[in-house]
Design a protein around this motif. Structure first.
Motif: not given
Length: 346
Positions: A69-73, A132, A145, A148, A152
């Motif tokens: 998840d690049s948005g949340l790193g 998170r 997450d 997600t 992925w």
């Protein structure tokens, strides 16, 4: 030590010009402190687990970190064992670490050791995912997450060329995906199974063939007999405080995110859950909740295998990743269909 200020803090024009200094509202021991203004102070030396000694044989397992998840790193760690036959496609095990939704990471030595062993002994590609943590990100952030992560995996199953991870393209059999985790990670697995079975989460063309919940972190307001059990790593006050930090503010332990059979939890009778393996520890204060979970699902006709480890406490796999050979054998039997019928004890 790291410090984070939580969002959603507001001030009123009627407040005094000099507000009182922030004070501690939750002191979570060696882990963190939550202050009255929403600031979270995390301590870097919270880990009290003994450092595992890695057997030399595990050095053949390759691993690397990948952003999912690049948005949340957010990242996951990919473990690739040597295939028995060159080019052999291996089952995929998605793993979520424990820590009460409040602490932990795939980078912790104990969880890293667990996944090295799982990859090696299961002959599987293991994806160990971070998510998170509360109280900065209260539930359902961790479950979001996890969804997600599974999306992925779905995307990797159809990726071509540079869009796909080369390790997965070479070794992963996406028709045999399993989802597992310990403690809070097992709670995440339950919600992944629930969302898959209810159609809220779709991973086709990948196929989740089963879910393995290792001493899941379930709770409820009603006191069970096993809650009187003392635990070296999980005590009743520690557990209850963790839920206060993890659940939405004001929620009780009967919230659906903590209690799968709470008064407001969704009915599971019509949900097409994947096959489940539920591992419980005899001396775990959450033992009764976990057994009740498996028993109720079996009564609904779900495919559930319940295995209880005598003399073990909550989190025993992470505490001693190489301490009990039977746990990995149970997971391997579940994944490869050896044995079949449910077990009452082990």
């Amino acid at each position: 030590m790291s410090q984070t200020e939580l969002p959603d803090q507001s001030t009123s024009p009627d407040m005094a010009s000099s507000p009182p200094a922030p004070y501690i509202v939750e002191d979570y021991g060696r882990n963190l402190q939550l202050l009255s203004d929403g600031t979270v102070i995390r301590f870097e030396d919270y880990n009290t687990l003994p450092p595992p000694v890695l057997p030399p044989a595990l050095s053949v397992v390759q691993w690397k970190d990948v952003v999912y998840d690049s948005g949340l790193g957010l990242k996951l760690r990919v473990y690739k064992p040597p295939a028995a036959v060159a080019g052999e496609k291996l089952p995929v095990l998605v793993y979520f670490h424990g820590g009460g939704y409040v602490i932990g990471s795939f980078e912790m030595d104990s969880f890293h050791a667990c996944c090295l062993r799982l990859a090696y002994e299961l002959t599987a590609v293991v994806l160990s995912a971070d998510y998170r943590l509360a109280p900065e990100h209260r539930l359902p952030a961790a479950h979001d997450d996890a969804a997600t992560v599974m999306s992925w995996v779905r995307d990797q199953a159809v990726a071509t060329g540079d869009a796909g991870d080369p390790w997965l393209a070479e070794s992963a059999d996406f028709s045999r995906v399993f989802v597992s985790g310990d403690s809070a990670g097992a709670g995440i697995v339950h919600h992944v199974a629930l969302h898959l079975g209810s159609g809220q989460l779709v991973v086709d063309p990948a196929c989740v063939a089963g879910c393995a919940l290792l001493f899941p972190c379930f709770d409820g307001v009603e006191r069970t007999r096993s809650k009187a059990l003392p635990g070296p790593y999980l005590t009743l006050p520690y557990s209850h405080q963790g839920w206060r930090l993890a659940l939405p503010q004001g929620a009780t332990r009967d919230h659906p995110l903590a209690n799968p059979f709470g008064p407001e939890s969704p009915a599971l009778d019509a949900v097409a859950l994947p096959p489940l393996l539920v591992v419980v520890a005899q001396l775990d204060l959450l033992r009764d909740r976990d057994v009740d979970y498996a028993t109720r699902l079996k009564a609904m006709g779900k495919q559930v295998e319940l295995v209880e480890f005598e003399g073990q406490h909550h989190g025993f796999f992470a505490v001693e990743p190489f301490g009990d050979d039977k746990l990995v054998r149970v997971v391997k039997r579940f994944m490869y269909g050896i044995g079949g019928d449910a077990a009452a004890s082990n």
